[in-house]
Design a protein around this motif. Sequence first.
Motif, short mmCIF file in Angstrom:
data_model
loop_
_atom_site.label_atom_id
_atom_site.label_comp_id
_atom_site.label_asym_id
_atom_site.label_seq_id
_atom_site.Cartn_x
_atom_site.Cartn_y
_atom_site.Cartn_z
N GLU A 66 0.81 -1.21 0.00
CA GLU A 66 0.00 0.00 0.00
C GLU A 66 0.84 1.26 0.00
N TYR A 67 1.94 1.24 0.77
CA TYR A 67 2.76 2.45 0.90
C TYR A 67 4.07 2.38 0.11
N GLY A 68 4.30 1.32 -0.59
CA GLY A 68 5.53 1.18 -1.36
C GLY A 68 5.27 0.87 -2.82
N ALA A 69 4.87 -0.36 -3.09
CA ALA A 69 4.70 -0.82 -4.47
C ALA A 69 3.64 -0.02 -5.21
N SER A 70 2.60 0.44 -4.51
CA SER A 70 1.52 1.16 -5.20
C SER A 70 1.97 2.50 -5.77
N PHE A 71 3.09 3.04 -5.26
CA PHE A 71 3.59 4.32 -5.75
C PHE A 71 4.49 4.17 -6.99
N PHE A 72 4.85 2.94 -7.31
CA PHE A 72 5.80 2.72 -8.40
C PHE A 72 5.33 3.30 -9.74
N PRO A 73 4.08 3.07 -10.20
CA PRO A 73 3.68 3.64 -11.49
C PRO A 73 3.73 5.17 -11.52
N VAL A 74 3.37 5.81 -10.40
CA VAL A 74 3.40 7.27 -10.34
C VAL A 74 4.84 7.78 -10.41
N ILE A 75 5.72 7.17 -9.62
CA ILE A 75 7.12 7.59 -9.62
C ILE A 75 7.77 7.32 -10.97
N LEU A 76 7.40 6.22 -11.61
CA LEU A 76 7.93 5.91 -12.93
C LEU A 76 7.54 6.98 -13.95
N ALA A 77 6.27 7.40 -13.91
CA ALA A 77 5.81 8.43 -14.85
C ALA A 77 6.53 9.76 -14.60
N VAL A 78 6.66 10.15 -13.33
CA VAL A 78 7.34 11.40 -12.99
C VAL A 78 8.80 11.34 -13.41
N PHE A 79 9.45 10.21 -13.13
CA PHE A 79 10.86 10.05 -13.47
C PHE A 79 11.07 10.15 -14.98
N PHE A 80 10.19 9.51 -15.76
CA PHE A 80 10.33 9.55 -17.22
C PHE A 80 10.13 10.97 -17.75
N LEU A 81 9.05 11.63 -17.30
CA LEU A 81 8.77 12.99 -17.78
C LEU A 81 9.90 13.95 -17.42
N ARG A 82 10.36 13.88 -16.16
CA ARG A 82 11.38 14.80 -15.69
C ARG A 82 12.74 14.53 -16.32
N SER A 83 13.03 13.28 -16.63
CA SER A 83 14.35 12.92 -17.14
C SER A 83 14.50 13.13 -18.64
N PHE A 84 13.41 12.94 -19.38
CA PHE A 84 13.54 12.91 -20.84
C PHE A 84 12.69 13.95 -21.58
N LEU A 85 11.70 14.56 -20.93
CA LEU A 85 10.83 15.48 -21.64
C LEU A 85 10.96 16.91 -21.10
N VAL A 86 10.35 17.19 -19.96
CA VAL A 86 10.42 18.54 -19.38
C VAL A 86 10.69 18.45 -17.89
N GLU A 87 11.36 19.48 -17.39
CA GLU A 87 11.67 19.55 -15.96
C GLU A 87 11.32 20.95 -15.46
N PRO A 88 10.63 21.04 -14.31
CA PRO A 88 10.30 22.36 -13.77
C PRO A 88 11.44 22.94 -12.94
N PHE A 89 11.57 24.25 -12.98
CA PHE A 89 12.55 24.97 -12.15
C PHE A 89 11.90 26.24 -11.62
N LYS A 90 12.42 26.74 -10.52
CA LYS A 90 11.99 28.02 -9.99
C LYS A 90 13.17 28.98 -10.04
N ILE A 91 12.95 30.20 -10.52
CA ILE A 91 14.01 31.19 -10.63
C ILE A 91 14.32 31.77 -9.25
N PRO A 92 15.57 31.58 -8.76
CA PRO A 92 15.89 32.00 -7.40
C PRO A 92 16.54 33.38 -7.29
N SER A 93 17.02 33.94 -8.42
CA SER A 93 17.77 35.19 -8.34
C SER A 93 17.37 36.12 -9.47
N GLY A 94 17.89 37.34 -9.43
CA GLY A 94 17.54 38.33 -10.43
C GLY A 94 18.52 38.46 -11.57
#
Length: 262
Positions: free
Chosen positions: A40-68
């Motif tokens: 419930e708290y481990g294996a069930s998160f695998f598909p979500v983490i896989l999707a986030v990992f794929f999107l962030r690694s190969f398509l788009v990644e979000p950033f926040k601008i910290p300085s001027g």
Amino acid sequence: MNFALILFLLLVATGVLWLADKFYARKRRAPDAGEPWWVEYGASFFPVILAVFFLRSFLVEPFKIPSGSMIPTLLVGDFILVNKYTYGIRLPVINKKIVDMNTPERGDVMVFRYPEDPSLDYIKRVVGLPGDTIEYFDKRLSINGKPVDVTSAGEYVHRDRLYASAKYSENLGSVEHAFLNDGDKPAYVPQVKQFPQRENCTYTNNGVRCTVPPGHYFVMGDNRDDSSDSRVWGFVPEENIVGKAFLIWFNFNEPSRIGFFH
């Protein structure tokens, strides 16, 4: 904090639990038995983490601008998206390119790993390509001996400070963008560091001249007098490139800023 490494470790851990449940534990549970806590708290998160990992690694990644340093193009608090495949597909965590595609062009707003500390991500504008000679004397940019066309664009009033900077429009390659200069700031480059291939640069009281080595890029912030960039700490190696910034997707203080930028 290396978020990509943390995400990868979570992916591996949840993936192992998911495989263990799918091919072993699930077959041995009674039909009416509930899922154990580790599913419930481990294996069930695998598909979500896989999707986030794929999107962030190969398509788009979000950033926040910290300085001027990129004002007026990007403001502190802008949330941006970075295209991860424009400059080629790279393996996550180790950032090794496996598929070659485009290369950075003058005028691109690029995210990269800071050469002095690769755990930090920086964002600047690409000014010089491999082999270019970049001159920034008396606050005037020249590339390969040709001054870059500049036109006045009025003033930019800083929102967190009680002063205004001169604003200009500049063409780098096919990109027209705005940048700032402060007339009361010196032309020389302060606090220059001892970076690799520093012998490619010559510093004077009026500015700096650098020849960009192969496989490297020269970058500058659009807030020219308030940016620590290649003038100070040197060139960006090709292997440090993360991607091309292209979209402001949110700003809590100014929702009207959402959209594409140059």
